[in-house]
Each structure stands twice: as C-alpha cells, then as structure tokens.
Design a protein around this motif. Structure first.
Motif, mmCIF file in Angstrom:
data_model
loop_
_atom_site.group_PDB
_atom_site.id
_atom_site.type_symbol
_atom_site.label_atom_id
_atom_site.label_comp_id
_atom_site.label_asym_id
_atom_site.label_seq_id
_atom_site.Cartn_x
_atom_site.Cartn_y
_atom_site.Cartn_z
ATOM 1 N N ASN A 144 42.801 8.801 58.812
ATOM 2 C CA ASN A 144 41.415 9.083 58.443
ATOM 3 C C ASN A 144 40.527 7.864 58.664
ATOM 4 O OD1 ASN A 144 42.031 11.703 57.715
ATOM 5 N ND2 ASN A 144 42.277 11.230 55.539
ATOM 6 N N ARG A 166 49.034 8.889 64.143
ATOM 7 C CA ARG A 166 49.983 9.624 63.290
ATOM 8 C C ARG A 166 51.374 9.664 63.927
ATOM 9 N NH1 ARG A 166 49.696 12.724 59.017
ATOM 10 N NH2 ARG A 166 47.420 12.866 59.084
ATOM 11 N N ARG A 222 53.823 10.117 53.876
ATOM 12 C CA ARG A 222 52.906 11.043 54.551
ATOM 13 C C ARG A 222 51.456 10.790 54.134
ATOM 14 N NH1 ARG A 222 54.213 17.351 55.068
ATOM 15 N NH2 ARG A 222 55.779 16.368 56.398
ATOM 16 N N THR A 234 48.353 9.518 56.529
ATOM 17 C CA THR A 234 47.112 10.312 56.592
ATOM 18 C C THR A 234 45.905 9.449 56.264
ATOM 19 O OG1 THR A 234 48.243 12.382 56.040
ATOM 20 C CG2 THR A 234 45.876 12.268 55.581
#
Length: 299
Positions: A157, A82, A149, A153
């Motif tokens: 994941n 991230r 964003r 994400t």
C-alpha cells in the motif's frame, strides 16, 4: 501544500521525518509554485507529504534513487512488491533468518531495488548503512517471520501511494552531489535539506562530517530562494555545536521529537529537532511560531 493524512514511505531510514512532515509543510510559503529541491532525498517522506507540482529529488545514495526511479517508470509495482516480499519472506522464515544474508550478498552484486526494499524492512532498526566498499552491511533484525501477510500488504500500500503520486506529479530523480543540486536552484524554487546529522548518523552512504556541514552552510548562504534545513538542536545530554557555529544567523524553530533508533532502549531519547530557514515563516502564517534565534533572512 499539506493534506490531512500523512503519507508513510515504503523505505525506512534513520531520522525519518514522518511525524515532522506536517510541521515542515506548514512553514512552506503558501504561494510557492516553483521547483521543490532536495539534495538529500532519504526516505522521501517530506516531498511525498508536501506534494509540490515539480521536484528535483537527489541523493548521493544511488540505491534510494534507483528505488524511486523504478516506481516512477513502472518497473516496481505493488504487485511485483507483493510477489517478491512473499517469496523472499517465506524463504527467510524457512531458513530461520539466514536467507537475509543471501539476499544481502545478492543485492551487493546486482543492486535490485526490490532486494533493497526487502533488506530495508528486514534489517536491524531499519537502518541504511554501507561500508567503505559501498556494500549494504546492516545485520538481520532477528525476526524470521517478519513478512507476515499484513506487513506485506502494508508495504504494498505504501508503494501504491508513491506510485499514485508519481503518476500525477513532475518529479525528477538524480544521483548527484549536493553542490550540483543546490546550484540548480532558481529564485522561484524552494530548497529542503535533511543531511545526515553530524555525530549521530554515520555510514549512511558516504561519510558526513564537520567539513561537509560547513560546505553545506556555505552553499546555502548564497542560495537565491527560500530554504529549510532539518537538523538536531539538542537532547538531554548535549547541544549540537553547529547551531551556534554555522546556523545562528538564520531563523530557527524547534520541536521535540522522538527517534526510535539505538540498539538499547536507554539510548532512545527525545530530541529537540531544529528547522533552520532563511525567511520568516511568521509572515506566511497568522499563528505565532516559537523562535530560538533570529538572524539574517532572505531578502
């Protein structure tokens, strides 16, 4: 072997088998308990969905192996992913895309797995392609705002899903020649091969040509365990000549599959995917399977 939700890997590549992985899993013998062996790891999507207890996962492309090895030892995590993608993605946006080439030049010097991930998810069509100097050379996808964003994400994941699997499975990663990998197979093991497709995937890391395909066929002809080979059977324009020349003596199953690759929409066509195997999957399942040809089987 299978589970209900398909795991999508963080790395994309040509010919990725995400939609075909459940089908491949259905054909693996139900009593398989040995080493799962892949000489062509690629994106890793098949083994991540088969989920064997033990696996030897090899590839000639060291950057793919380094990426998954980094996750397995905790050097690459969802958190570090991230931070990297948000930082580099913001710079990409500010530079209107030019930062992609700065990262590409840096990766070709340092070979950071996080830069490899960034390039893979920001390059044209998610290609993995290298020049003769071993340098990543795919151009930018022309979408400076690529790393939203939600997109970051999603990738984080995917990294976490891989990390969770590697925590509880005995997977070994290796950069080595396919002959060495296949040569390690024992009678209780299972070999899955997904080589570059002759005439379709070029410059993956090193060249794959007719001679390479013939050498692979020779290696698999004497493997002491079951194997599945993924290849292409045909499309609306032509048929893979190696189906008859090299693989016709084995059991071959086919299924239509659509690849979202090709610079122009007109070049993105459905293909008949083929699974070549040296055993009879009908013996493993009660359901009937479509058969294109039947030849020499294991045992």
């Amino acid at each position: 072997m299978n589970h209900h939700r398909t795991i999508v890997p963080p790395i994309k590549c040509q010919g990725i088998k995400t939609k075909l992985a459940p089908w491949i899993g259905e054909l693996v013998p139900s009593d398989f308990d040995g080493m799962w062996i892949e000489p062509f790891l690629g994106s890793g999507v098949v083994v991540l969905n088969i989920l064997p207890k033990r696996a030897l996962l090899a590839d000639s492309n060291p950057h793919l192996i380094n990426f998954y090895e980094a996750i397995s030892v905790g050097a690459l995590t969802p958190a570090s992913t991230r931070r990297h993608l948000e930082s580099e993605g913001a710079e990409l946006c500010r530079s209107n895309g030019e930062h992609y080439y700065t990262v590409r030049e840096r990766f070709n010097r340092i070979h950071d797995p996080l830069d490899f991930l960034f390039l893979n998810r920001a390059c044209f069509n998610g290609l993995i392609r290298f020049n003769r100097k071993g340098e990543f050379n795919v151009p930018f996808c022309r979408k400076p705002g690529r790393f939203s964003r939600s997109y970051v994400t999603k990738i984080c994941n995917q990294v976490k899903a891989v990390m969770d699997i590697l925590t509880v499975r005995d997977f070994t990663f290796a950069t080595q020649d396919l002959s060495e990998t296949i040569g390690m197979a024992q009678a209780d093991d299972f070999v899955y091969c997904d080589p570059p497709y002759v005439g379709r995937h070029t410059d993956y890391f090193n060249n794959w040509d007719e001679q390479s395909e013939s050498e692979l066929a020779l290696l698999l002809s004497s493997v002491p365990c079951p194997f599945i080979l993924s290849t292409w059977h045909s499309n609306r324009y032509r048929t893979n000549p190696f189906i008859d020349e090299l693989w016709s003596e084995y059991r071959i199953l086919t299924r239509e599959h659509f690849y979202h690759i090709g610079a122009k929409e007109d070049n993105r066509n459905p293909m008949l995917e083929a699974l070549v195997m040296n055993y009879d999957p009908a013996l493993e399942k009660d359901t009937e399977v479509p058969v294109v040809s039947q030849g020499r089987l294991l045992g």
